[in-house]
Design an enzyme around this catalytic site. Structure first.
Site, PDB file in Angstrom:
ATOM      1  N   ASN A 103       0.798  -1.218   0.000  1.00  0.00           N
ATOM      2  CA  ASN A 103       0.000   0.000   0.000  1.00  0.00           C
ATOM      3  C   ASN A 103       0.836   1.277   0.000  1.00  0.00           C
ATOM      4  OD1 ASN A 103      -2.426   1.779   0.711  1.00  0.00           O
ATOM      5  ND2 ASN A 103      -1.148   2.003   2.549  1.00  0.00           N
ATOM      6  N   TYR A 169       4.503  10.302 -10.288  1.00  0.00           N
ATOM      7  CA  TYR A 169       3.482   9.459  -9.675  1.00  0.00           C
ATOM      8  C   TYR A 169       2.821   8.551 -10.705  1.00  0.00           C
ATOM      9  CZ  TYR A 169      -0.711   8.245  -6.974  1.00  0.00           C
ATOM     10  OH  TYR A 169      -1.720   7.571  -6.329  1.00  0.00           O
TER      11      TYR A 169
END
Length: 273
Positions: A103, A169
């Site tokens: 995560n 990202y």
């Protein structure tokens, strides 16, 4: 609220049986806050034994206070030494591993490619992508020893759309998709299923910061940029950390035993970024 009452409440409001994750030994990276905390809480509520790591000691302290005996390690997934120490603690605490939830991630810089510092690019890739490799590298021998298991990698809607002014990202999250599909093929014969979850616009402080920075980049108000984001979602609403946690629970439970190599959007159908 005690950990037992929190777990009971979470389980009673869930569409899954209270024992959907019973007995599973799980590591959730960046699991002491945000989406990771929601995932850890949901798994614990449904019977799993969960170890988390996080870079923020204050979040870890809150997690320990809520969950008592649950394991928690301060670790940066981009650090090889930290990940080695993390898995040593996982071994001592859980005695093995059935599920890895990759995560951990950071938002990275917002700006034109010519303005992004190379160090910021590298840090985003290191946390969002290399960190998943490092944790998987250490987890797979434990999953094989357990006779199989599950890996859930957190990607993003930015892993299927180009994302202007967020190139580090987006590049990392596209990489997570390739990593996931490759692992599913590689590890399937060992009984390890691997899937990616692609959250969309998730309510919370990180998304608030992303919208604020994007608004500043293009010269509009926060409110105008937030409206632009919501207009890009078919359901016209943000998702919650609990929405993502429910999907993780499904994937690692017996209900998800034949799902592997998939990229599952939990996003209200984001149409563009």
């Amino acid at each position: 609220m005690s950990s037992s009452s929190t777990s009971s409440s979470s389980a009673s409001s869930s569409p899954f049986g209270a024992d959907a994750a019973a007995g599973l030994r799980v590591l959730v990276t960046a699991g002491a806050s945000g989406i990771g905390r929601a995932i850890a809480d949901a798994l614990i509520a449904h019977g799993a034994r969960v170890h988390v790591c996080d870079v923020e000691e204050r979040f870890l302290a809150d997690y320990r206070a809520a969950h008592g005996e649950a394991g928690a390690t301060r670790a940066d997934v981009a650090s090889e030494a930290d990940v080695e120490r993390l898995f040593a603690e996982v071994g001592r605490h859980l005695g093995g591993l059935d599920v890895l939830v990759n995560n951990a991630g950071i938002a990275g810089p917002t700006g034109g490619v010519e303005a992004i510092a190379p160090a910021d690019w590298r840090r985003t890739i290191d946390v969002c992508l290399t960190g998943q490799f490092l944790c998987t590298h250490h987890a797979v021998p434990l999953l094989k020893a357990a006779g199989g298991g599950a890996i859930v990698n957190l990607s993003s809607a930015a892993g299927r759309f180009g994302y202007a002014f967020r190139t580090p990202y987006s590049a990392a999250k596209w990489g997570v998709i390739g990593f996931t599909q490759s692992l599913a093929k590689e590890l399937g014969p060992a009984g390890i299923r691997v899937n990616a979850i692609l959250p969309g616009i998730v309510e919370g402080p990180r998304m608030t910061g992303v919208i604020r920075d994007r608004a500043a980049q293009v010269g509009v108000s926060y409110e105008a940029m937030e409206a632009t984001y919501l207009d890009s979602i078919s359901l016209r609403r943000m998702v919650t950390a609990e929405d993502v946690a429910g999907t993780v629970l499904f994937l690692v439970s017996p209900a998800g035993r034949n799902i592997s190599g998939q990229s599952l959007g939990v996003c209200g159908n984001v149409e563009r970024l």
